[in-house]
Design an enzyme around this catalytic site. Structure first.
Site, PDB file in Angstrom:
ATOM      1  CE1 TYR A  62      -4.035  -2.560   6.431  1.00 31.73           C
ATOM      2  CE2 TYR A  62      -4.309  -4.117   4.628  1.00 31.73           C
ATOM      3  CZ  TYR A  62      -3.489  -3.339   5.413  1.00 31.73           C
ATOM      4  OH  TYR A  62      -2.135  -3.328   5.195  1.00 31.73           O
ATOM      5  CE  LYS A  63      -2.782   1.366   6.102  1.00 34.44           C
ATOM      6  NZ  LYS A  63      -2.302   0.785   7.354  1.00 34.44           N
ATOM      7  CG  PHE A 103       4.340   1.588   5.517  1.00 35.90           C
ATOM      8  CD1 PHE A 103       4.046   1.668   6.866  1.00 35.90           C
ATOM      9  CD2 PHE A 103       4.252   0.355   4.892  1.00 35.90           C
ATOM     10  CE1 PHE A 103       3.670   0.543   7.586  1.00 35.90           C
ATOM     11  CE2 PHE A 103       3.873  -0.777   5.609  1.00 35.90           C
ATOM     12  CZ  PHE A 103       3.575  -0.678   6.949  1.00 35.90           C
ATOM     13  NE  ARG A 122      -0.256   4.660  13.583  1.00 34.10           N
ATOM     14  CZ  ARG A 122      -0.224   3.909  12.483  1.00 34.10           C
ATOM     15  NH1 ARG A 122       0.305   4.386  11.377  1.00 34.10           N
ATOM     16  NH2 ARG A 122      -0.681   2.668  12.483  1.00 34.10           N
ATOM     17  CG  ASP A 141       0.988   3.550  -0.024  1.00 33.04           C
ATOM     18  OD1 ASP A 141      -0.225   3.576   0.231  1.00 33.04           O
ATOM     19  OD2 ASP A 141       1.775   2.708   0.464  1.00 33.04           O
TER      20      ASP A 141
END
Ligand SMILES: Cc1ncc(COP(=O)(O)O)c(C=O)c1O
Length: 412
Positions: free
Chosen positions: A222-223, A128, A371, A197
């Site tokens: 938040y995921k 990322f 995705r 991560d």
């Protein structure tokens, strides 16, 4: 296999699913098939009432007193303890603070200070971007270097100059899960530390960072943790590093005694030293309430459900979507996959816009990845079936092939 599955069979599978009731813990909008919980999780039903209480009562009436009386001052630690259960570590090894990017800055800096005779942060290509950008920034600010290799070369590239190996456990674009025990052991065998991560892993995979002896980790709120847009992130640091741990973002809340208002910084003990400034209490409150959606949830069973959902989508994609030019960009082995299935297609952006226009919500990652995320807390098998049918129809009718769907929005 998927060709024999009917919509009725999916409905029956959902009806018999022992984890199907977890969806009742979420507000999933009617008529929407939400396949983007890997980016922004759905709203847990526990959140609005808790937010109302925090805004109207704790802030509105309690005002400044709420720092003591409503538990605001200890929220970073309290919410950290909830996340600790999801990643397999002790309650006092996790703290919730700042964003993943800022937290990475802190832990990478701390790791470099723990290995003063080594100069390299080692990562992989294709991780990322914020992880790489922050690692470059930390290296530049400290006179060290950030090196990247292909993932397959990572273990072989760890050497006596490697201070820290940094890796996203589950890749954001493909959902590929890296081998945390093997990479951690290899890094430590060469005297290096690890920073993981966990943004695409926590809340979906049953993590055991304590057993693996991982050194540090960070991750988004938040995921899959469903803490809401911009929810604060978390840091894990193994207990045996706490005493020597030291980082440069030395704000007043990381001080041993913030309310002494001393002129000079003395860091707090334990995870508190990783705090910097005043936390966003309303966002932290939302994350706190959101994490209750995991109460009583068996994480291995949850991950099995995620694997069943993604495997079903892969099977449907093979049967109905590959013929439209999609390539499956995620691992075929479910055990090496997180919660997403990514389909590569040159027209991926416009296709995703057309699919979203039909209320099947995924997202797009440049240059060509459509995705789809399958949060096992609230995604139904029948939705996977219906989503594949919508994508198939968008392709068959070329509904994506209009200028309106090709115009790029700021957030993809
Ligand atoms: C692996 C990973 N790390 C970090 C982030 C984002 O970090 P931040 O919350 O600081 O924006 C994301 C966002 O999607 C991500 O996928």
């Amino acid at each position: 296999m998927a060709d024999q599955v009917t919509r009725a069979a999916c409905l029956a599978r959902d009806a018999a699913d022992p984890l199907a009731h977890l969806r009742d813990r979420f507000e999933v909008p009617d008529g929407v098939i939400y396949l983007d919980g890997n980016s922004l999780g759905c709203l847990p039903k526990s959140v609005p009432a808790r937010m109302r209480e925090a805004v109207e009562n704790e802030w509105g009436r309690g005002l400044i007193r709420s720092w003591n009386d409503a538990g605001w001052y200890t929220a970073s630690q309290r919410v950290g303890a909830k996340i600790a259960k999801l990643i397999g570590v002790d309650a006092n090894e996790v703290i919730v603070t700042d964003s993943t990017s800022v937290d990475l800055f802190k832990v990478l800096s701390a790791a470099l200070r723990l290995r003063p005779n080594r100069k390299t942060i080692l990562g992989i290509r294709g991780d990322f971007p914020t992880d790489a950008y922050i690692a470059s920034g930390v290296a530049a600010a400290t006179g060290n270097r950030f090196a990247r290799v292909d993932a397959s070369d990572l273990i072989g590239a760890i050497d006596d100059d490697t201070a820290v190996v940094m890796l996203t456990h589950t890749n954001y674009k493909t959902g590929l899960v890296y081998d945390m025990p093997a990479i951690t052991a290899a890094a430590q065998a060469r005297g290096a530390l690890t920073v993981w991560d966990l943004s695409h892993s926590a809340g979906i995979l049953p993590l055991e960072l304590g057993k693996v002896n991982a050194d540090f980790a960070v991750g988004c709120g938040y995921k899959y943790l469903n803490g809401g847009p911009g929810a604060p992130a978390y840091i894990y640091a193994a207990k045996h590093h706490h005493a020597a741990l030291d980082h440069p973002l030395t704000g007043w809340l990381g001080h041993a005694d913030p309310f002494a208002f001393a002129d000079d910084y003395v860091h707090a003990k334990g995870m508190d030293k990783l705090l910097t400034g005043t936390p966003p209490i309303l966002s932290l409150t939302a994350l706190d309430a959101a994490l209750d959606a995991f109460d009583g949830v068996d994480l291995p069973a949850l991950y099995e459900r995620a694997q069943s959902l993604t495997s079903f989508f892969v099977a449907l994609a093979d049967e109905r979507l590959v013929r439209h030019g999609f390539a499956i960009a995620s691992p075929r082995d479910a055990k090496r996959r997180g919660g997403v299935v990514s389909l590569a297609h040159d027209e991926g952006y416009a296709i995703m816009q057309a699919v979203i226009a039909r209320n099947v919500i995924g997202d797009f990652r440049a240059p060509n990845i459509a995705r789809f995320g399958f949060s096992p807390l609230y995604t139904r098998f029948v939705e996977v079936f219906d989503a594949a049918a919508v994508i198939d129809d968008v392709m068959t009718t070329r509904a994506w092939d209009t200028p309106a769907f090709k115009a790029r929005k700021a957030v993809t």
